[in-house]
Design an enzyme around this catalytic site. Structure first.
Site, mmCIF file in Angstrom:
data_model
loop_
_atom_site.group_PDB
_atom_site.id
_atom_site.type_symbol
_atom_site.label_atom_id
_atom_site.label_comp_id
_atom_site.label_asym_id
_atom_site.label_seq_id
_atom_site.Cartn_x
_atom_site.Cartn_y
_atom_site.Cartn_z
ATOM 1 N N GLU A 55 -35.405 10.392 39.985
ATOM 2 C CA GLU A 55 -36.329 10.246 38.856
ATOM 3 C C GLU A 55 -37.416 9.218 39.189
ATOM 4 O O GLU A 55 -38.578 9.405 38.864
ATOM 5 C CB GLU A 55 -35.524 9.763 37.639
ATOM 6 N N GLU A 86 -28.756 12.763 28.213
ATOM 7 C CA GLU A 86 -29.978 13.521 27.898
ATOM 8 C C GLU A 86 -29.702 14.989 28.210
ATOM 9 O O GLU A 86 -29.323 15.732 27.345
ATOM 10 C CB GLU A 86 -31.183 12.987 28.678
HETATM 11 C C1 BGC Z 1 -36.624 12.109 30.579
HETATM 12 C C2 BGC Z 1 -37.841 12.603 31.294
HETATM 13 C C3 BGC Z 1 -38.812 12.990 30.228
HETATM 14 C C4 BGC Z 1 -39.199 11.715 29.562
HETATM 15 C C5 BGC Z 1 -40.332 11.723 28.615
HETATM 16 C C6 BGC Z 1 -37.013 10.869 29.845
HETATM 17 O O1 BGC Z 1 -35.994 10.234 29.220
HETATM 18 O O2 BGC Z 1 -35.551 11.958 31.404
HETATM 19 O O3 BGC Z 1 -37.661 13.393 32.364
HETATM 20 O O4 BGC Z 1 -39.840 13.802 30.585
HETATM 21 O O5 BGC Z 1 -38.086 11.067 28.999
HETATM 22 O O6 BGC Z 1 -41.165 10.813 29.069
#
Ligand code: BGC
Length: 722
Positions: free
Chosen positions: A603, A337
């Site tokens: 996270e 990501e």
């Molecule tokens: C990310 C988050 C992001 C989210 C959206 C994820 O895959 O890592 O931090 O805000 O997707 O819900």
């Protein structure tokens, strides 16, 4: 810009091999100054006569390339000799490599550069060296490079086969001067431990960080050494890499039989541990250095208190920011990501502005946000938008368009940014208004909701709070900000004022029934209180306090509720409960991760649970700054340093510290545009001594034990009895 220069490119036959461009020229008269202007499609590193030009890592950075590509300008006067060689290596970077779930080489281009070197001589003459067909190109020793996957370096490639570079007709219309901060190498760490595992050796750098490893190898010709980077160890003591998803984070180095020191050029990794495979003998820690890279943002904020675990949490928040402020505010620096998720950025921005000077960093990112905004005013979930048209305009994420410029204005007094972003801010509000049949309630479309909230069934990614409640609450909040911004700029905001009243009323009619919120969650209460959505906040504060008490002084909030939770408690007088949440050590809490040995912010509250079990590898980053937003409560309530909205950039400071008997002292400072603001308090028996520092040319309003004091610059000491 770069009018006389031509884009030059690597031929497709180079495949994944990174090109090296070379231009030779002489400069035989005495030079008064020489400037190199350069950029790339991909990333580049330039050297003149073997010396690195500037210190920008992964130049030219990451912007919405289809409309904005930054050009760097370097003073290279000191690098020139009578005969010169300009070498430029280039790799795919963000521009050409794979990002998110999109195929690599999506622009069908190969790494390309464009440059102009202007030399001014003392005799008044000048010469211009430009990229054109006379520039040569060769394959470089970098056989492969990718932001996610790492690099393959063949140190046996020592001779170059030069051929004329290919001139391309790429546009120059997108070229803009460097706008953001440069990414630079900031710190160097050496391993604190080397252990043996079943696949090789494991280096522990003691800190989850973002950057790359520099290492010195002495191995036979053709021998391949591999490095795999990860954030935690698995049960066997080897580096855990499953949470990286498809990102390889791998370095392969092919030895040439000579002692060589190497570091990657066009990639970065998020890691604390490195698995070293195929090393000859046991690795010597002295041969490895982790180089921390991030945008060149200056540290401005400091915090400490009598609780060492809270101090460790604060340090983890700082590391989370360093790891994710790499040209774009990213969600995480390790898995596939590393994207500029708008929601994460808006949730953390206040903390970000206290910890570091991020004014320039956000000016650039917000310009990208404005150009990426959809025709209808929708805001893509990631900026730069690599997800394309399918990217949803989710509430709480798209609100970054409004919340971020406003915070940059408040923290730095930058009116210009409000002016520049005002259209984009209004477009977002108008977009929301146009969703569905009811212009005052947002109950349509895709939303991430209270992402990772804990009040939904285990395994779910979205908390229990009604998404329409969240969306409508943010609708009101962002509209209120647009009104404030409009007033600062002297614009007529009547329409938005009417809209705000209607949205607030619709919110109350729809989501408050018999004095209770339709979503009886911590997040819903935090929003109502923080966003001022009820006429009397007291009952909602009381209910929020009860919800937390009934849950054993534990939170259930996800991305949406967490940044506001402690503020909402404090705002309604429940400071003690707010402190309890901060000091909670059992799951779920901030200090739970500290007790588990975290060195950055996780996270998930339960990234690793009490039994040592990991959350699904799909989505389990150990360096996600979002929950680190709690630091703004630490600055604002524990230390009591607050921005006075009518006097931004701390030109009038509000001090309102709140003590708690479980803490003996607090000390915090923020280096503001107007100088260093600091606040501390210390308990001695029943006496608390407060010290406030007010920089020259500023004033402060101090609230202590029900009294209000207005003071000028200087140090101010107060004592109170508890
Ligand atoms: C990310 C988050 C992001 C989210 C959206 C994820 O895959 O890592 O931090 O805000 O997707 O819900």
């Amino acid at each position: 810009m770069l009018d006389k220069s031509k884009w030059i490119s690597a031929p497709s036959e180079f495949g994944t091999v990174c090109p090296m461009f070379r231009k030779t020229f002489d400069a035989k008269r005495e030079i008064s100054c020489a400037k190199l202007k350069i950029t790339a499609i991909g990333c580049y590193v330039a050297h003149i006569n073997g010396k690195r030009v500037g210190s920008f890592v992964l130049a030219p950075g990451w912007t919405a390339y289809h409309s904005r590509l930054q050009v760097q300008e370097y003073d290279v006067t000191g690098l020139l000799e009578e005969e010169n060689t300009l070498d430029i290596e280039a790799g795919d970077g963000w521009h050409l490599g794979r990002l998110a779930w999109i195929e690599a080489k999506k622009f069908g281009k190969n790494p390309s550069v464009i440059f102009e070197l202007e030399i001014k001589y003392k005799d008044g003459t000048a010469s211009l060296i430009v990229s054109d067909e006379t520039t040569k190109i060769s394959k470089s020793p970098i056989l492969f490079s990718s932001i996610y996957d790492g690099e393959i370096f063949d140190s046996r490639v020592e001779e170059f086969k030069w051929e004329p570079a290919k001139v391309m007709e790429y546009t120059k219309d997108t070229l803009i001067p460097q706008e953001g901060e440069e990414i630079v190498e900031v710190e160097r760490l050496t391993p604190i431990a080397v252990t043996k595992s079943k696949t090789g050796y494991v280096l522990d750098f003691g800190q989850n960080l973002t950057g790359y490893v520099e290492f010195t190898v002495n191995a036979p010709y053709g021998h391949v050494v591999e490095l795999y980077h990860g954030e935690i160890l698995d049960k066997s003591g080897d580096v855990y890499i499953d949470n990286l998803r498809s990102a390889l984070q791998r370095i392969q180095f092919i030895a040439n039989g000579k002692k060589t020191t190497y570091k990657p050029k066009f990639t970065f990794q998020g890691f604390r541990y490195v698995r070293v495979v195929n090393w000859i003998g046991e690795p010597d820690p002295k041969d490895f250095t982790a180089i921390v890279v991030h945008s060149n943002i200056k540290r401005t904020g400091y915090f400490s208190c009598s609780n060492e675990k809270v101090n460790k949490l604060f340090e983890n928040i700082i590391w989370g920011q360093k790891g994710n402020f790499l040209d774009v505010p990213t969600d995480c620096p390790q898995r596939d990501e590393r994207l500029g998720w708008t929601g994460d950025a808006q949730m953390f921005i206040k903390t970000a502005t206290y910890n570091f000077d991020v004014e320039r960093f956000f000016i650039k990112w917000l310009s990208d946000l404005a150009v990426e905004q959809f025709e209808d005013g929708g805001v893509p979930a990631v900026i730069p938008n690599v997800l394309g048209k399918v990217s949803s305009s989710s509430s709480a994420w798209g609100d970054a368009a409004v919340i971020c410029p406003w915070q940059i204005y408040l923290s730095y007094g930058n009116k210009e940014i409000l002016k520049r972003q005002y259209d984009s801010m209004c477009k977002w509000i108008d977009y929301i208004k146009n969703q569905g049949d009811n212009p005052y309630i947002w109950n349509t479309g895709h939303h991430y909701g209270d992402w990772l909230g804990l009040d939904a069934p285990y395994g779910s990614y979205v908390g229990a709070t009604d998404k329409s409640l969240i969306a409508t609450a943010y609708f009101a909040y962002s509209t209120a900000i647009v009104i404030k911004a409009g007033k600062v700029l002297g614009y007529d905001t009547t329409e938005y004022e009417k809209l705000y009243d209607n949205v607030k009323k619709a919110f109350q009619d729809t989501f408050i029934k018999d004095g209770r919120l339709t979503s009886d969650t911590q997040t819903a209460h935090a929003l109502v209180i923080f966003f001022d959505l009820a006429d009397d906040l007291a009952p909602f504060g009381e209910r929020l306090n009860t919800l937390i008490k009934e849950n054993g002084n534990k939170l259930t909030t996800g991305f949406v509720g967490t940044p506001y939770l402690l503020h909402a408690l404090s705002k309604t007088g429940y400071h003690e409960t707010a402190y309890s949440l901060l000091l909670q050590e059992e799951f779920p809490s901030w200090l739970y991760s500290v007790n588990q040995g975290a060195t950055t912010i996780w996270e998930h509250w339960d990234g690793i649970n009490d039994e040592g079990k990991l959350w699904s590898a799909d989505m389990n980053s150990f360096n996600h700054y979002a929950y680190g937003a709690v630091a703004d409560w630490m600055y604002e309530v524990m230390a009591g340093i607050k921005i006075d909205e009518s006097s931004p950039a701390f030109s009038n400071i509000i001090f309102e510290p709140i003590t708690d008997k479980r803490i003996d002292f607090v000390s915090a400072s923020i280096e503001t545009k107007n100088g260093v603001v600091s606040s501390s308090w210390k308990r001695d028996g029943k006496t608390v001594t407060y010290t406030f520092n007010v920089p020259q040319g500023t004033t402060a309003t101090i609230y202590l034990n029900g009294s209000k004091y207005t003071v000028e610059s200087g140090e101010h000491v107060f004592t109170t009895e508890e």
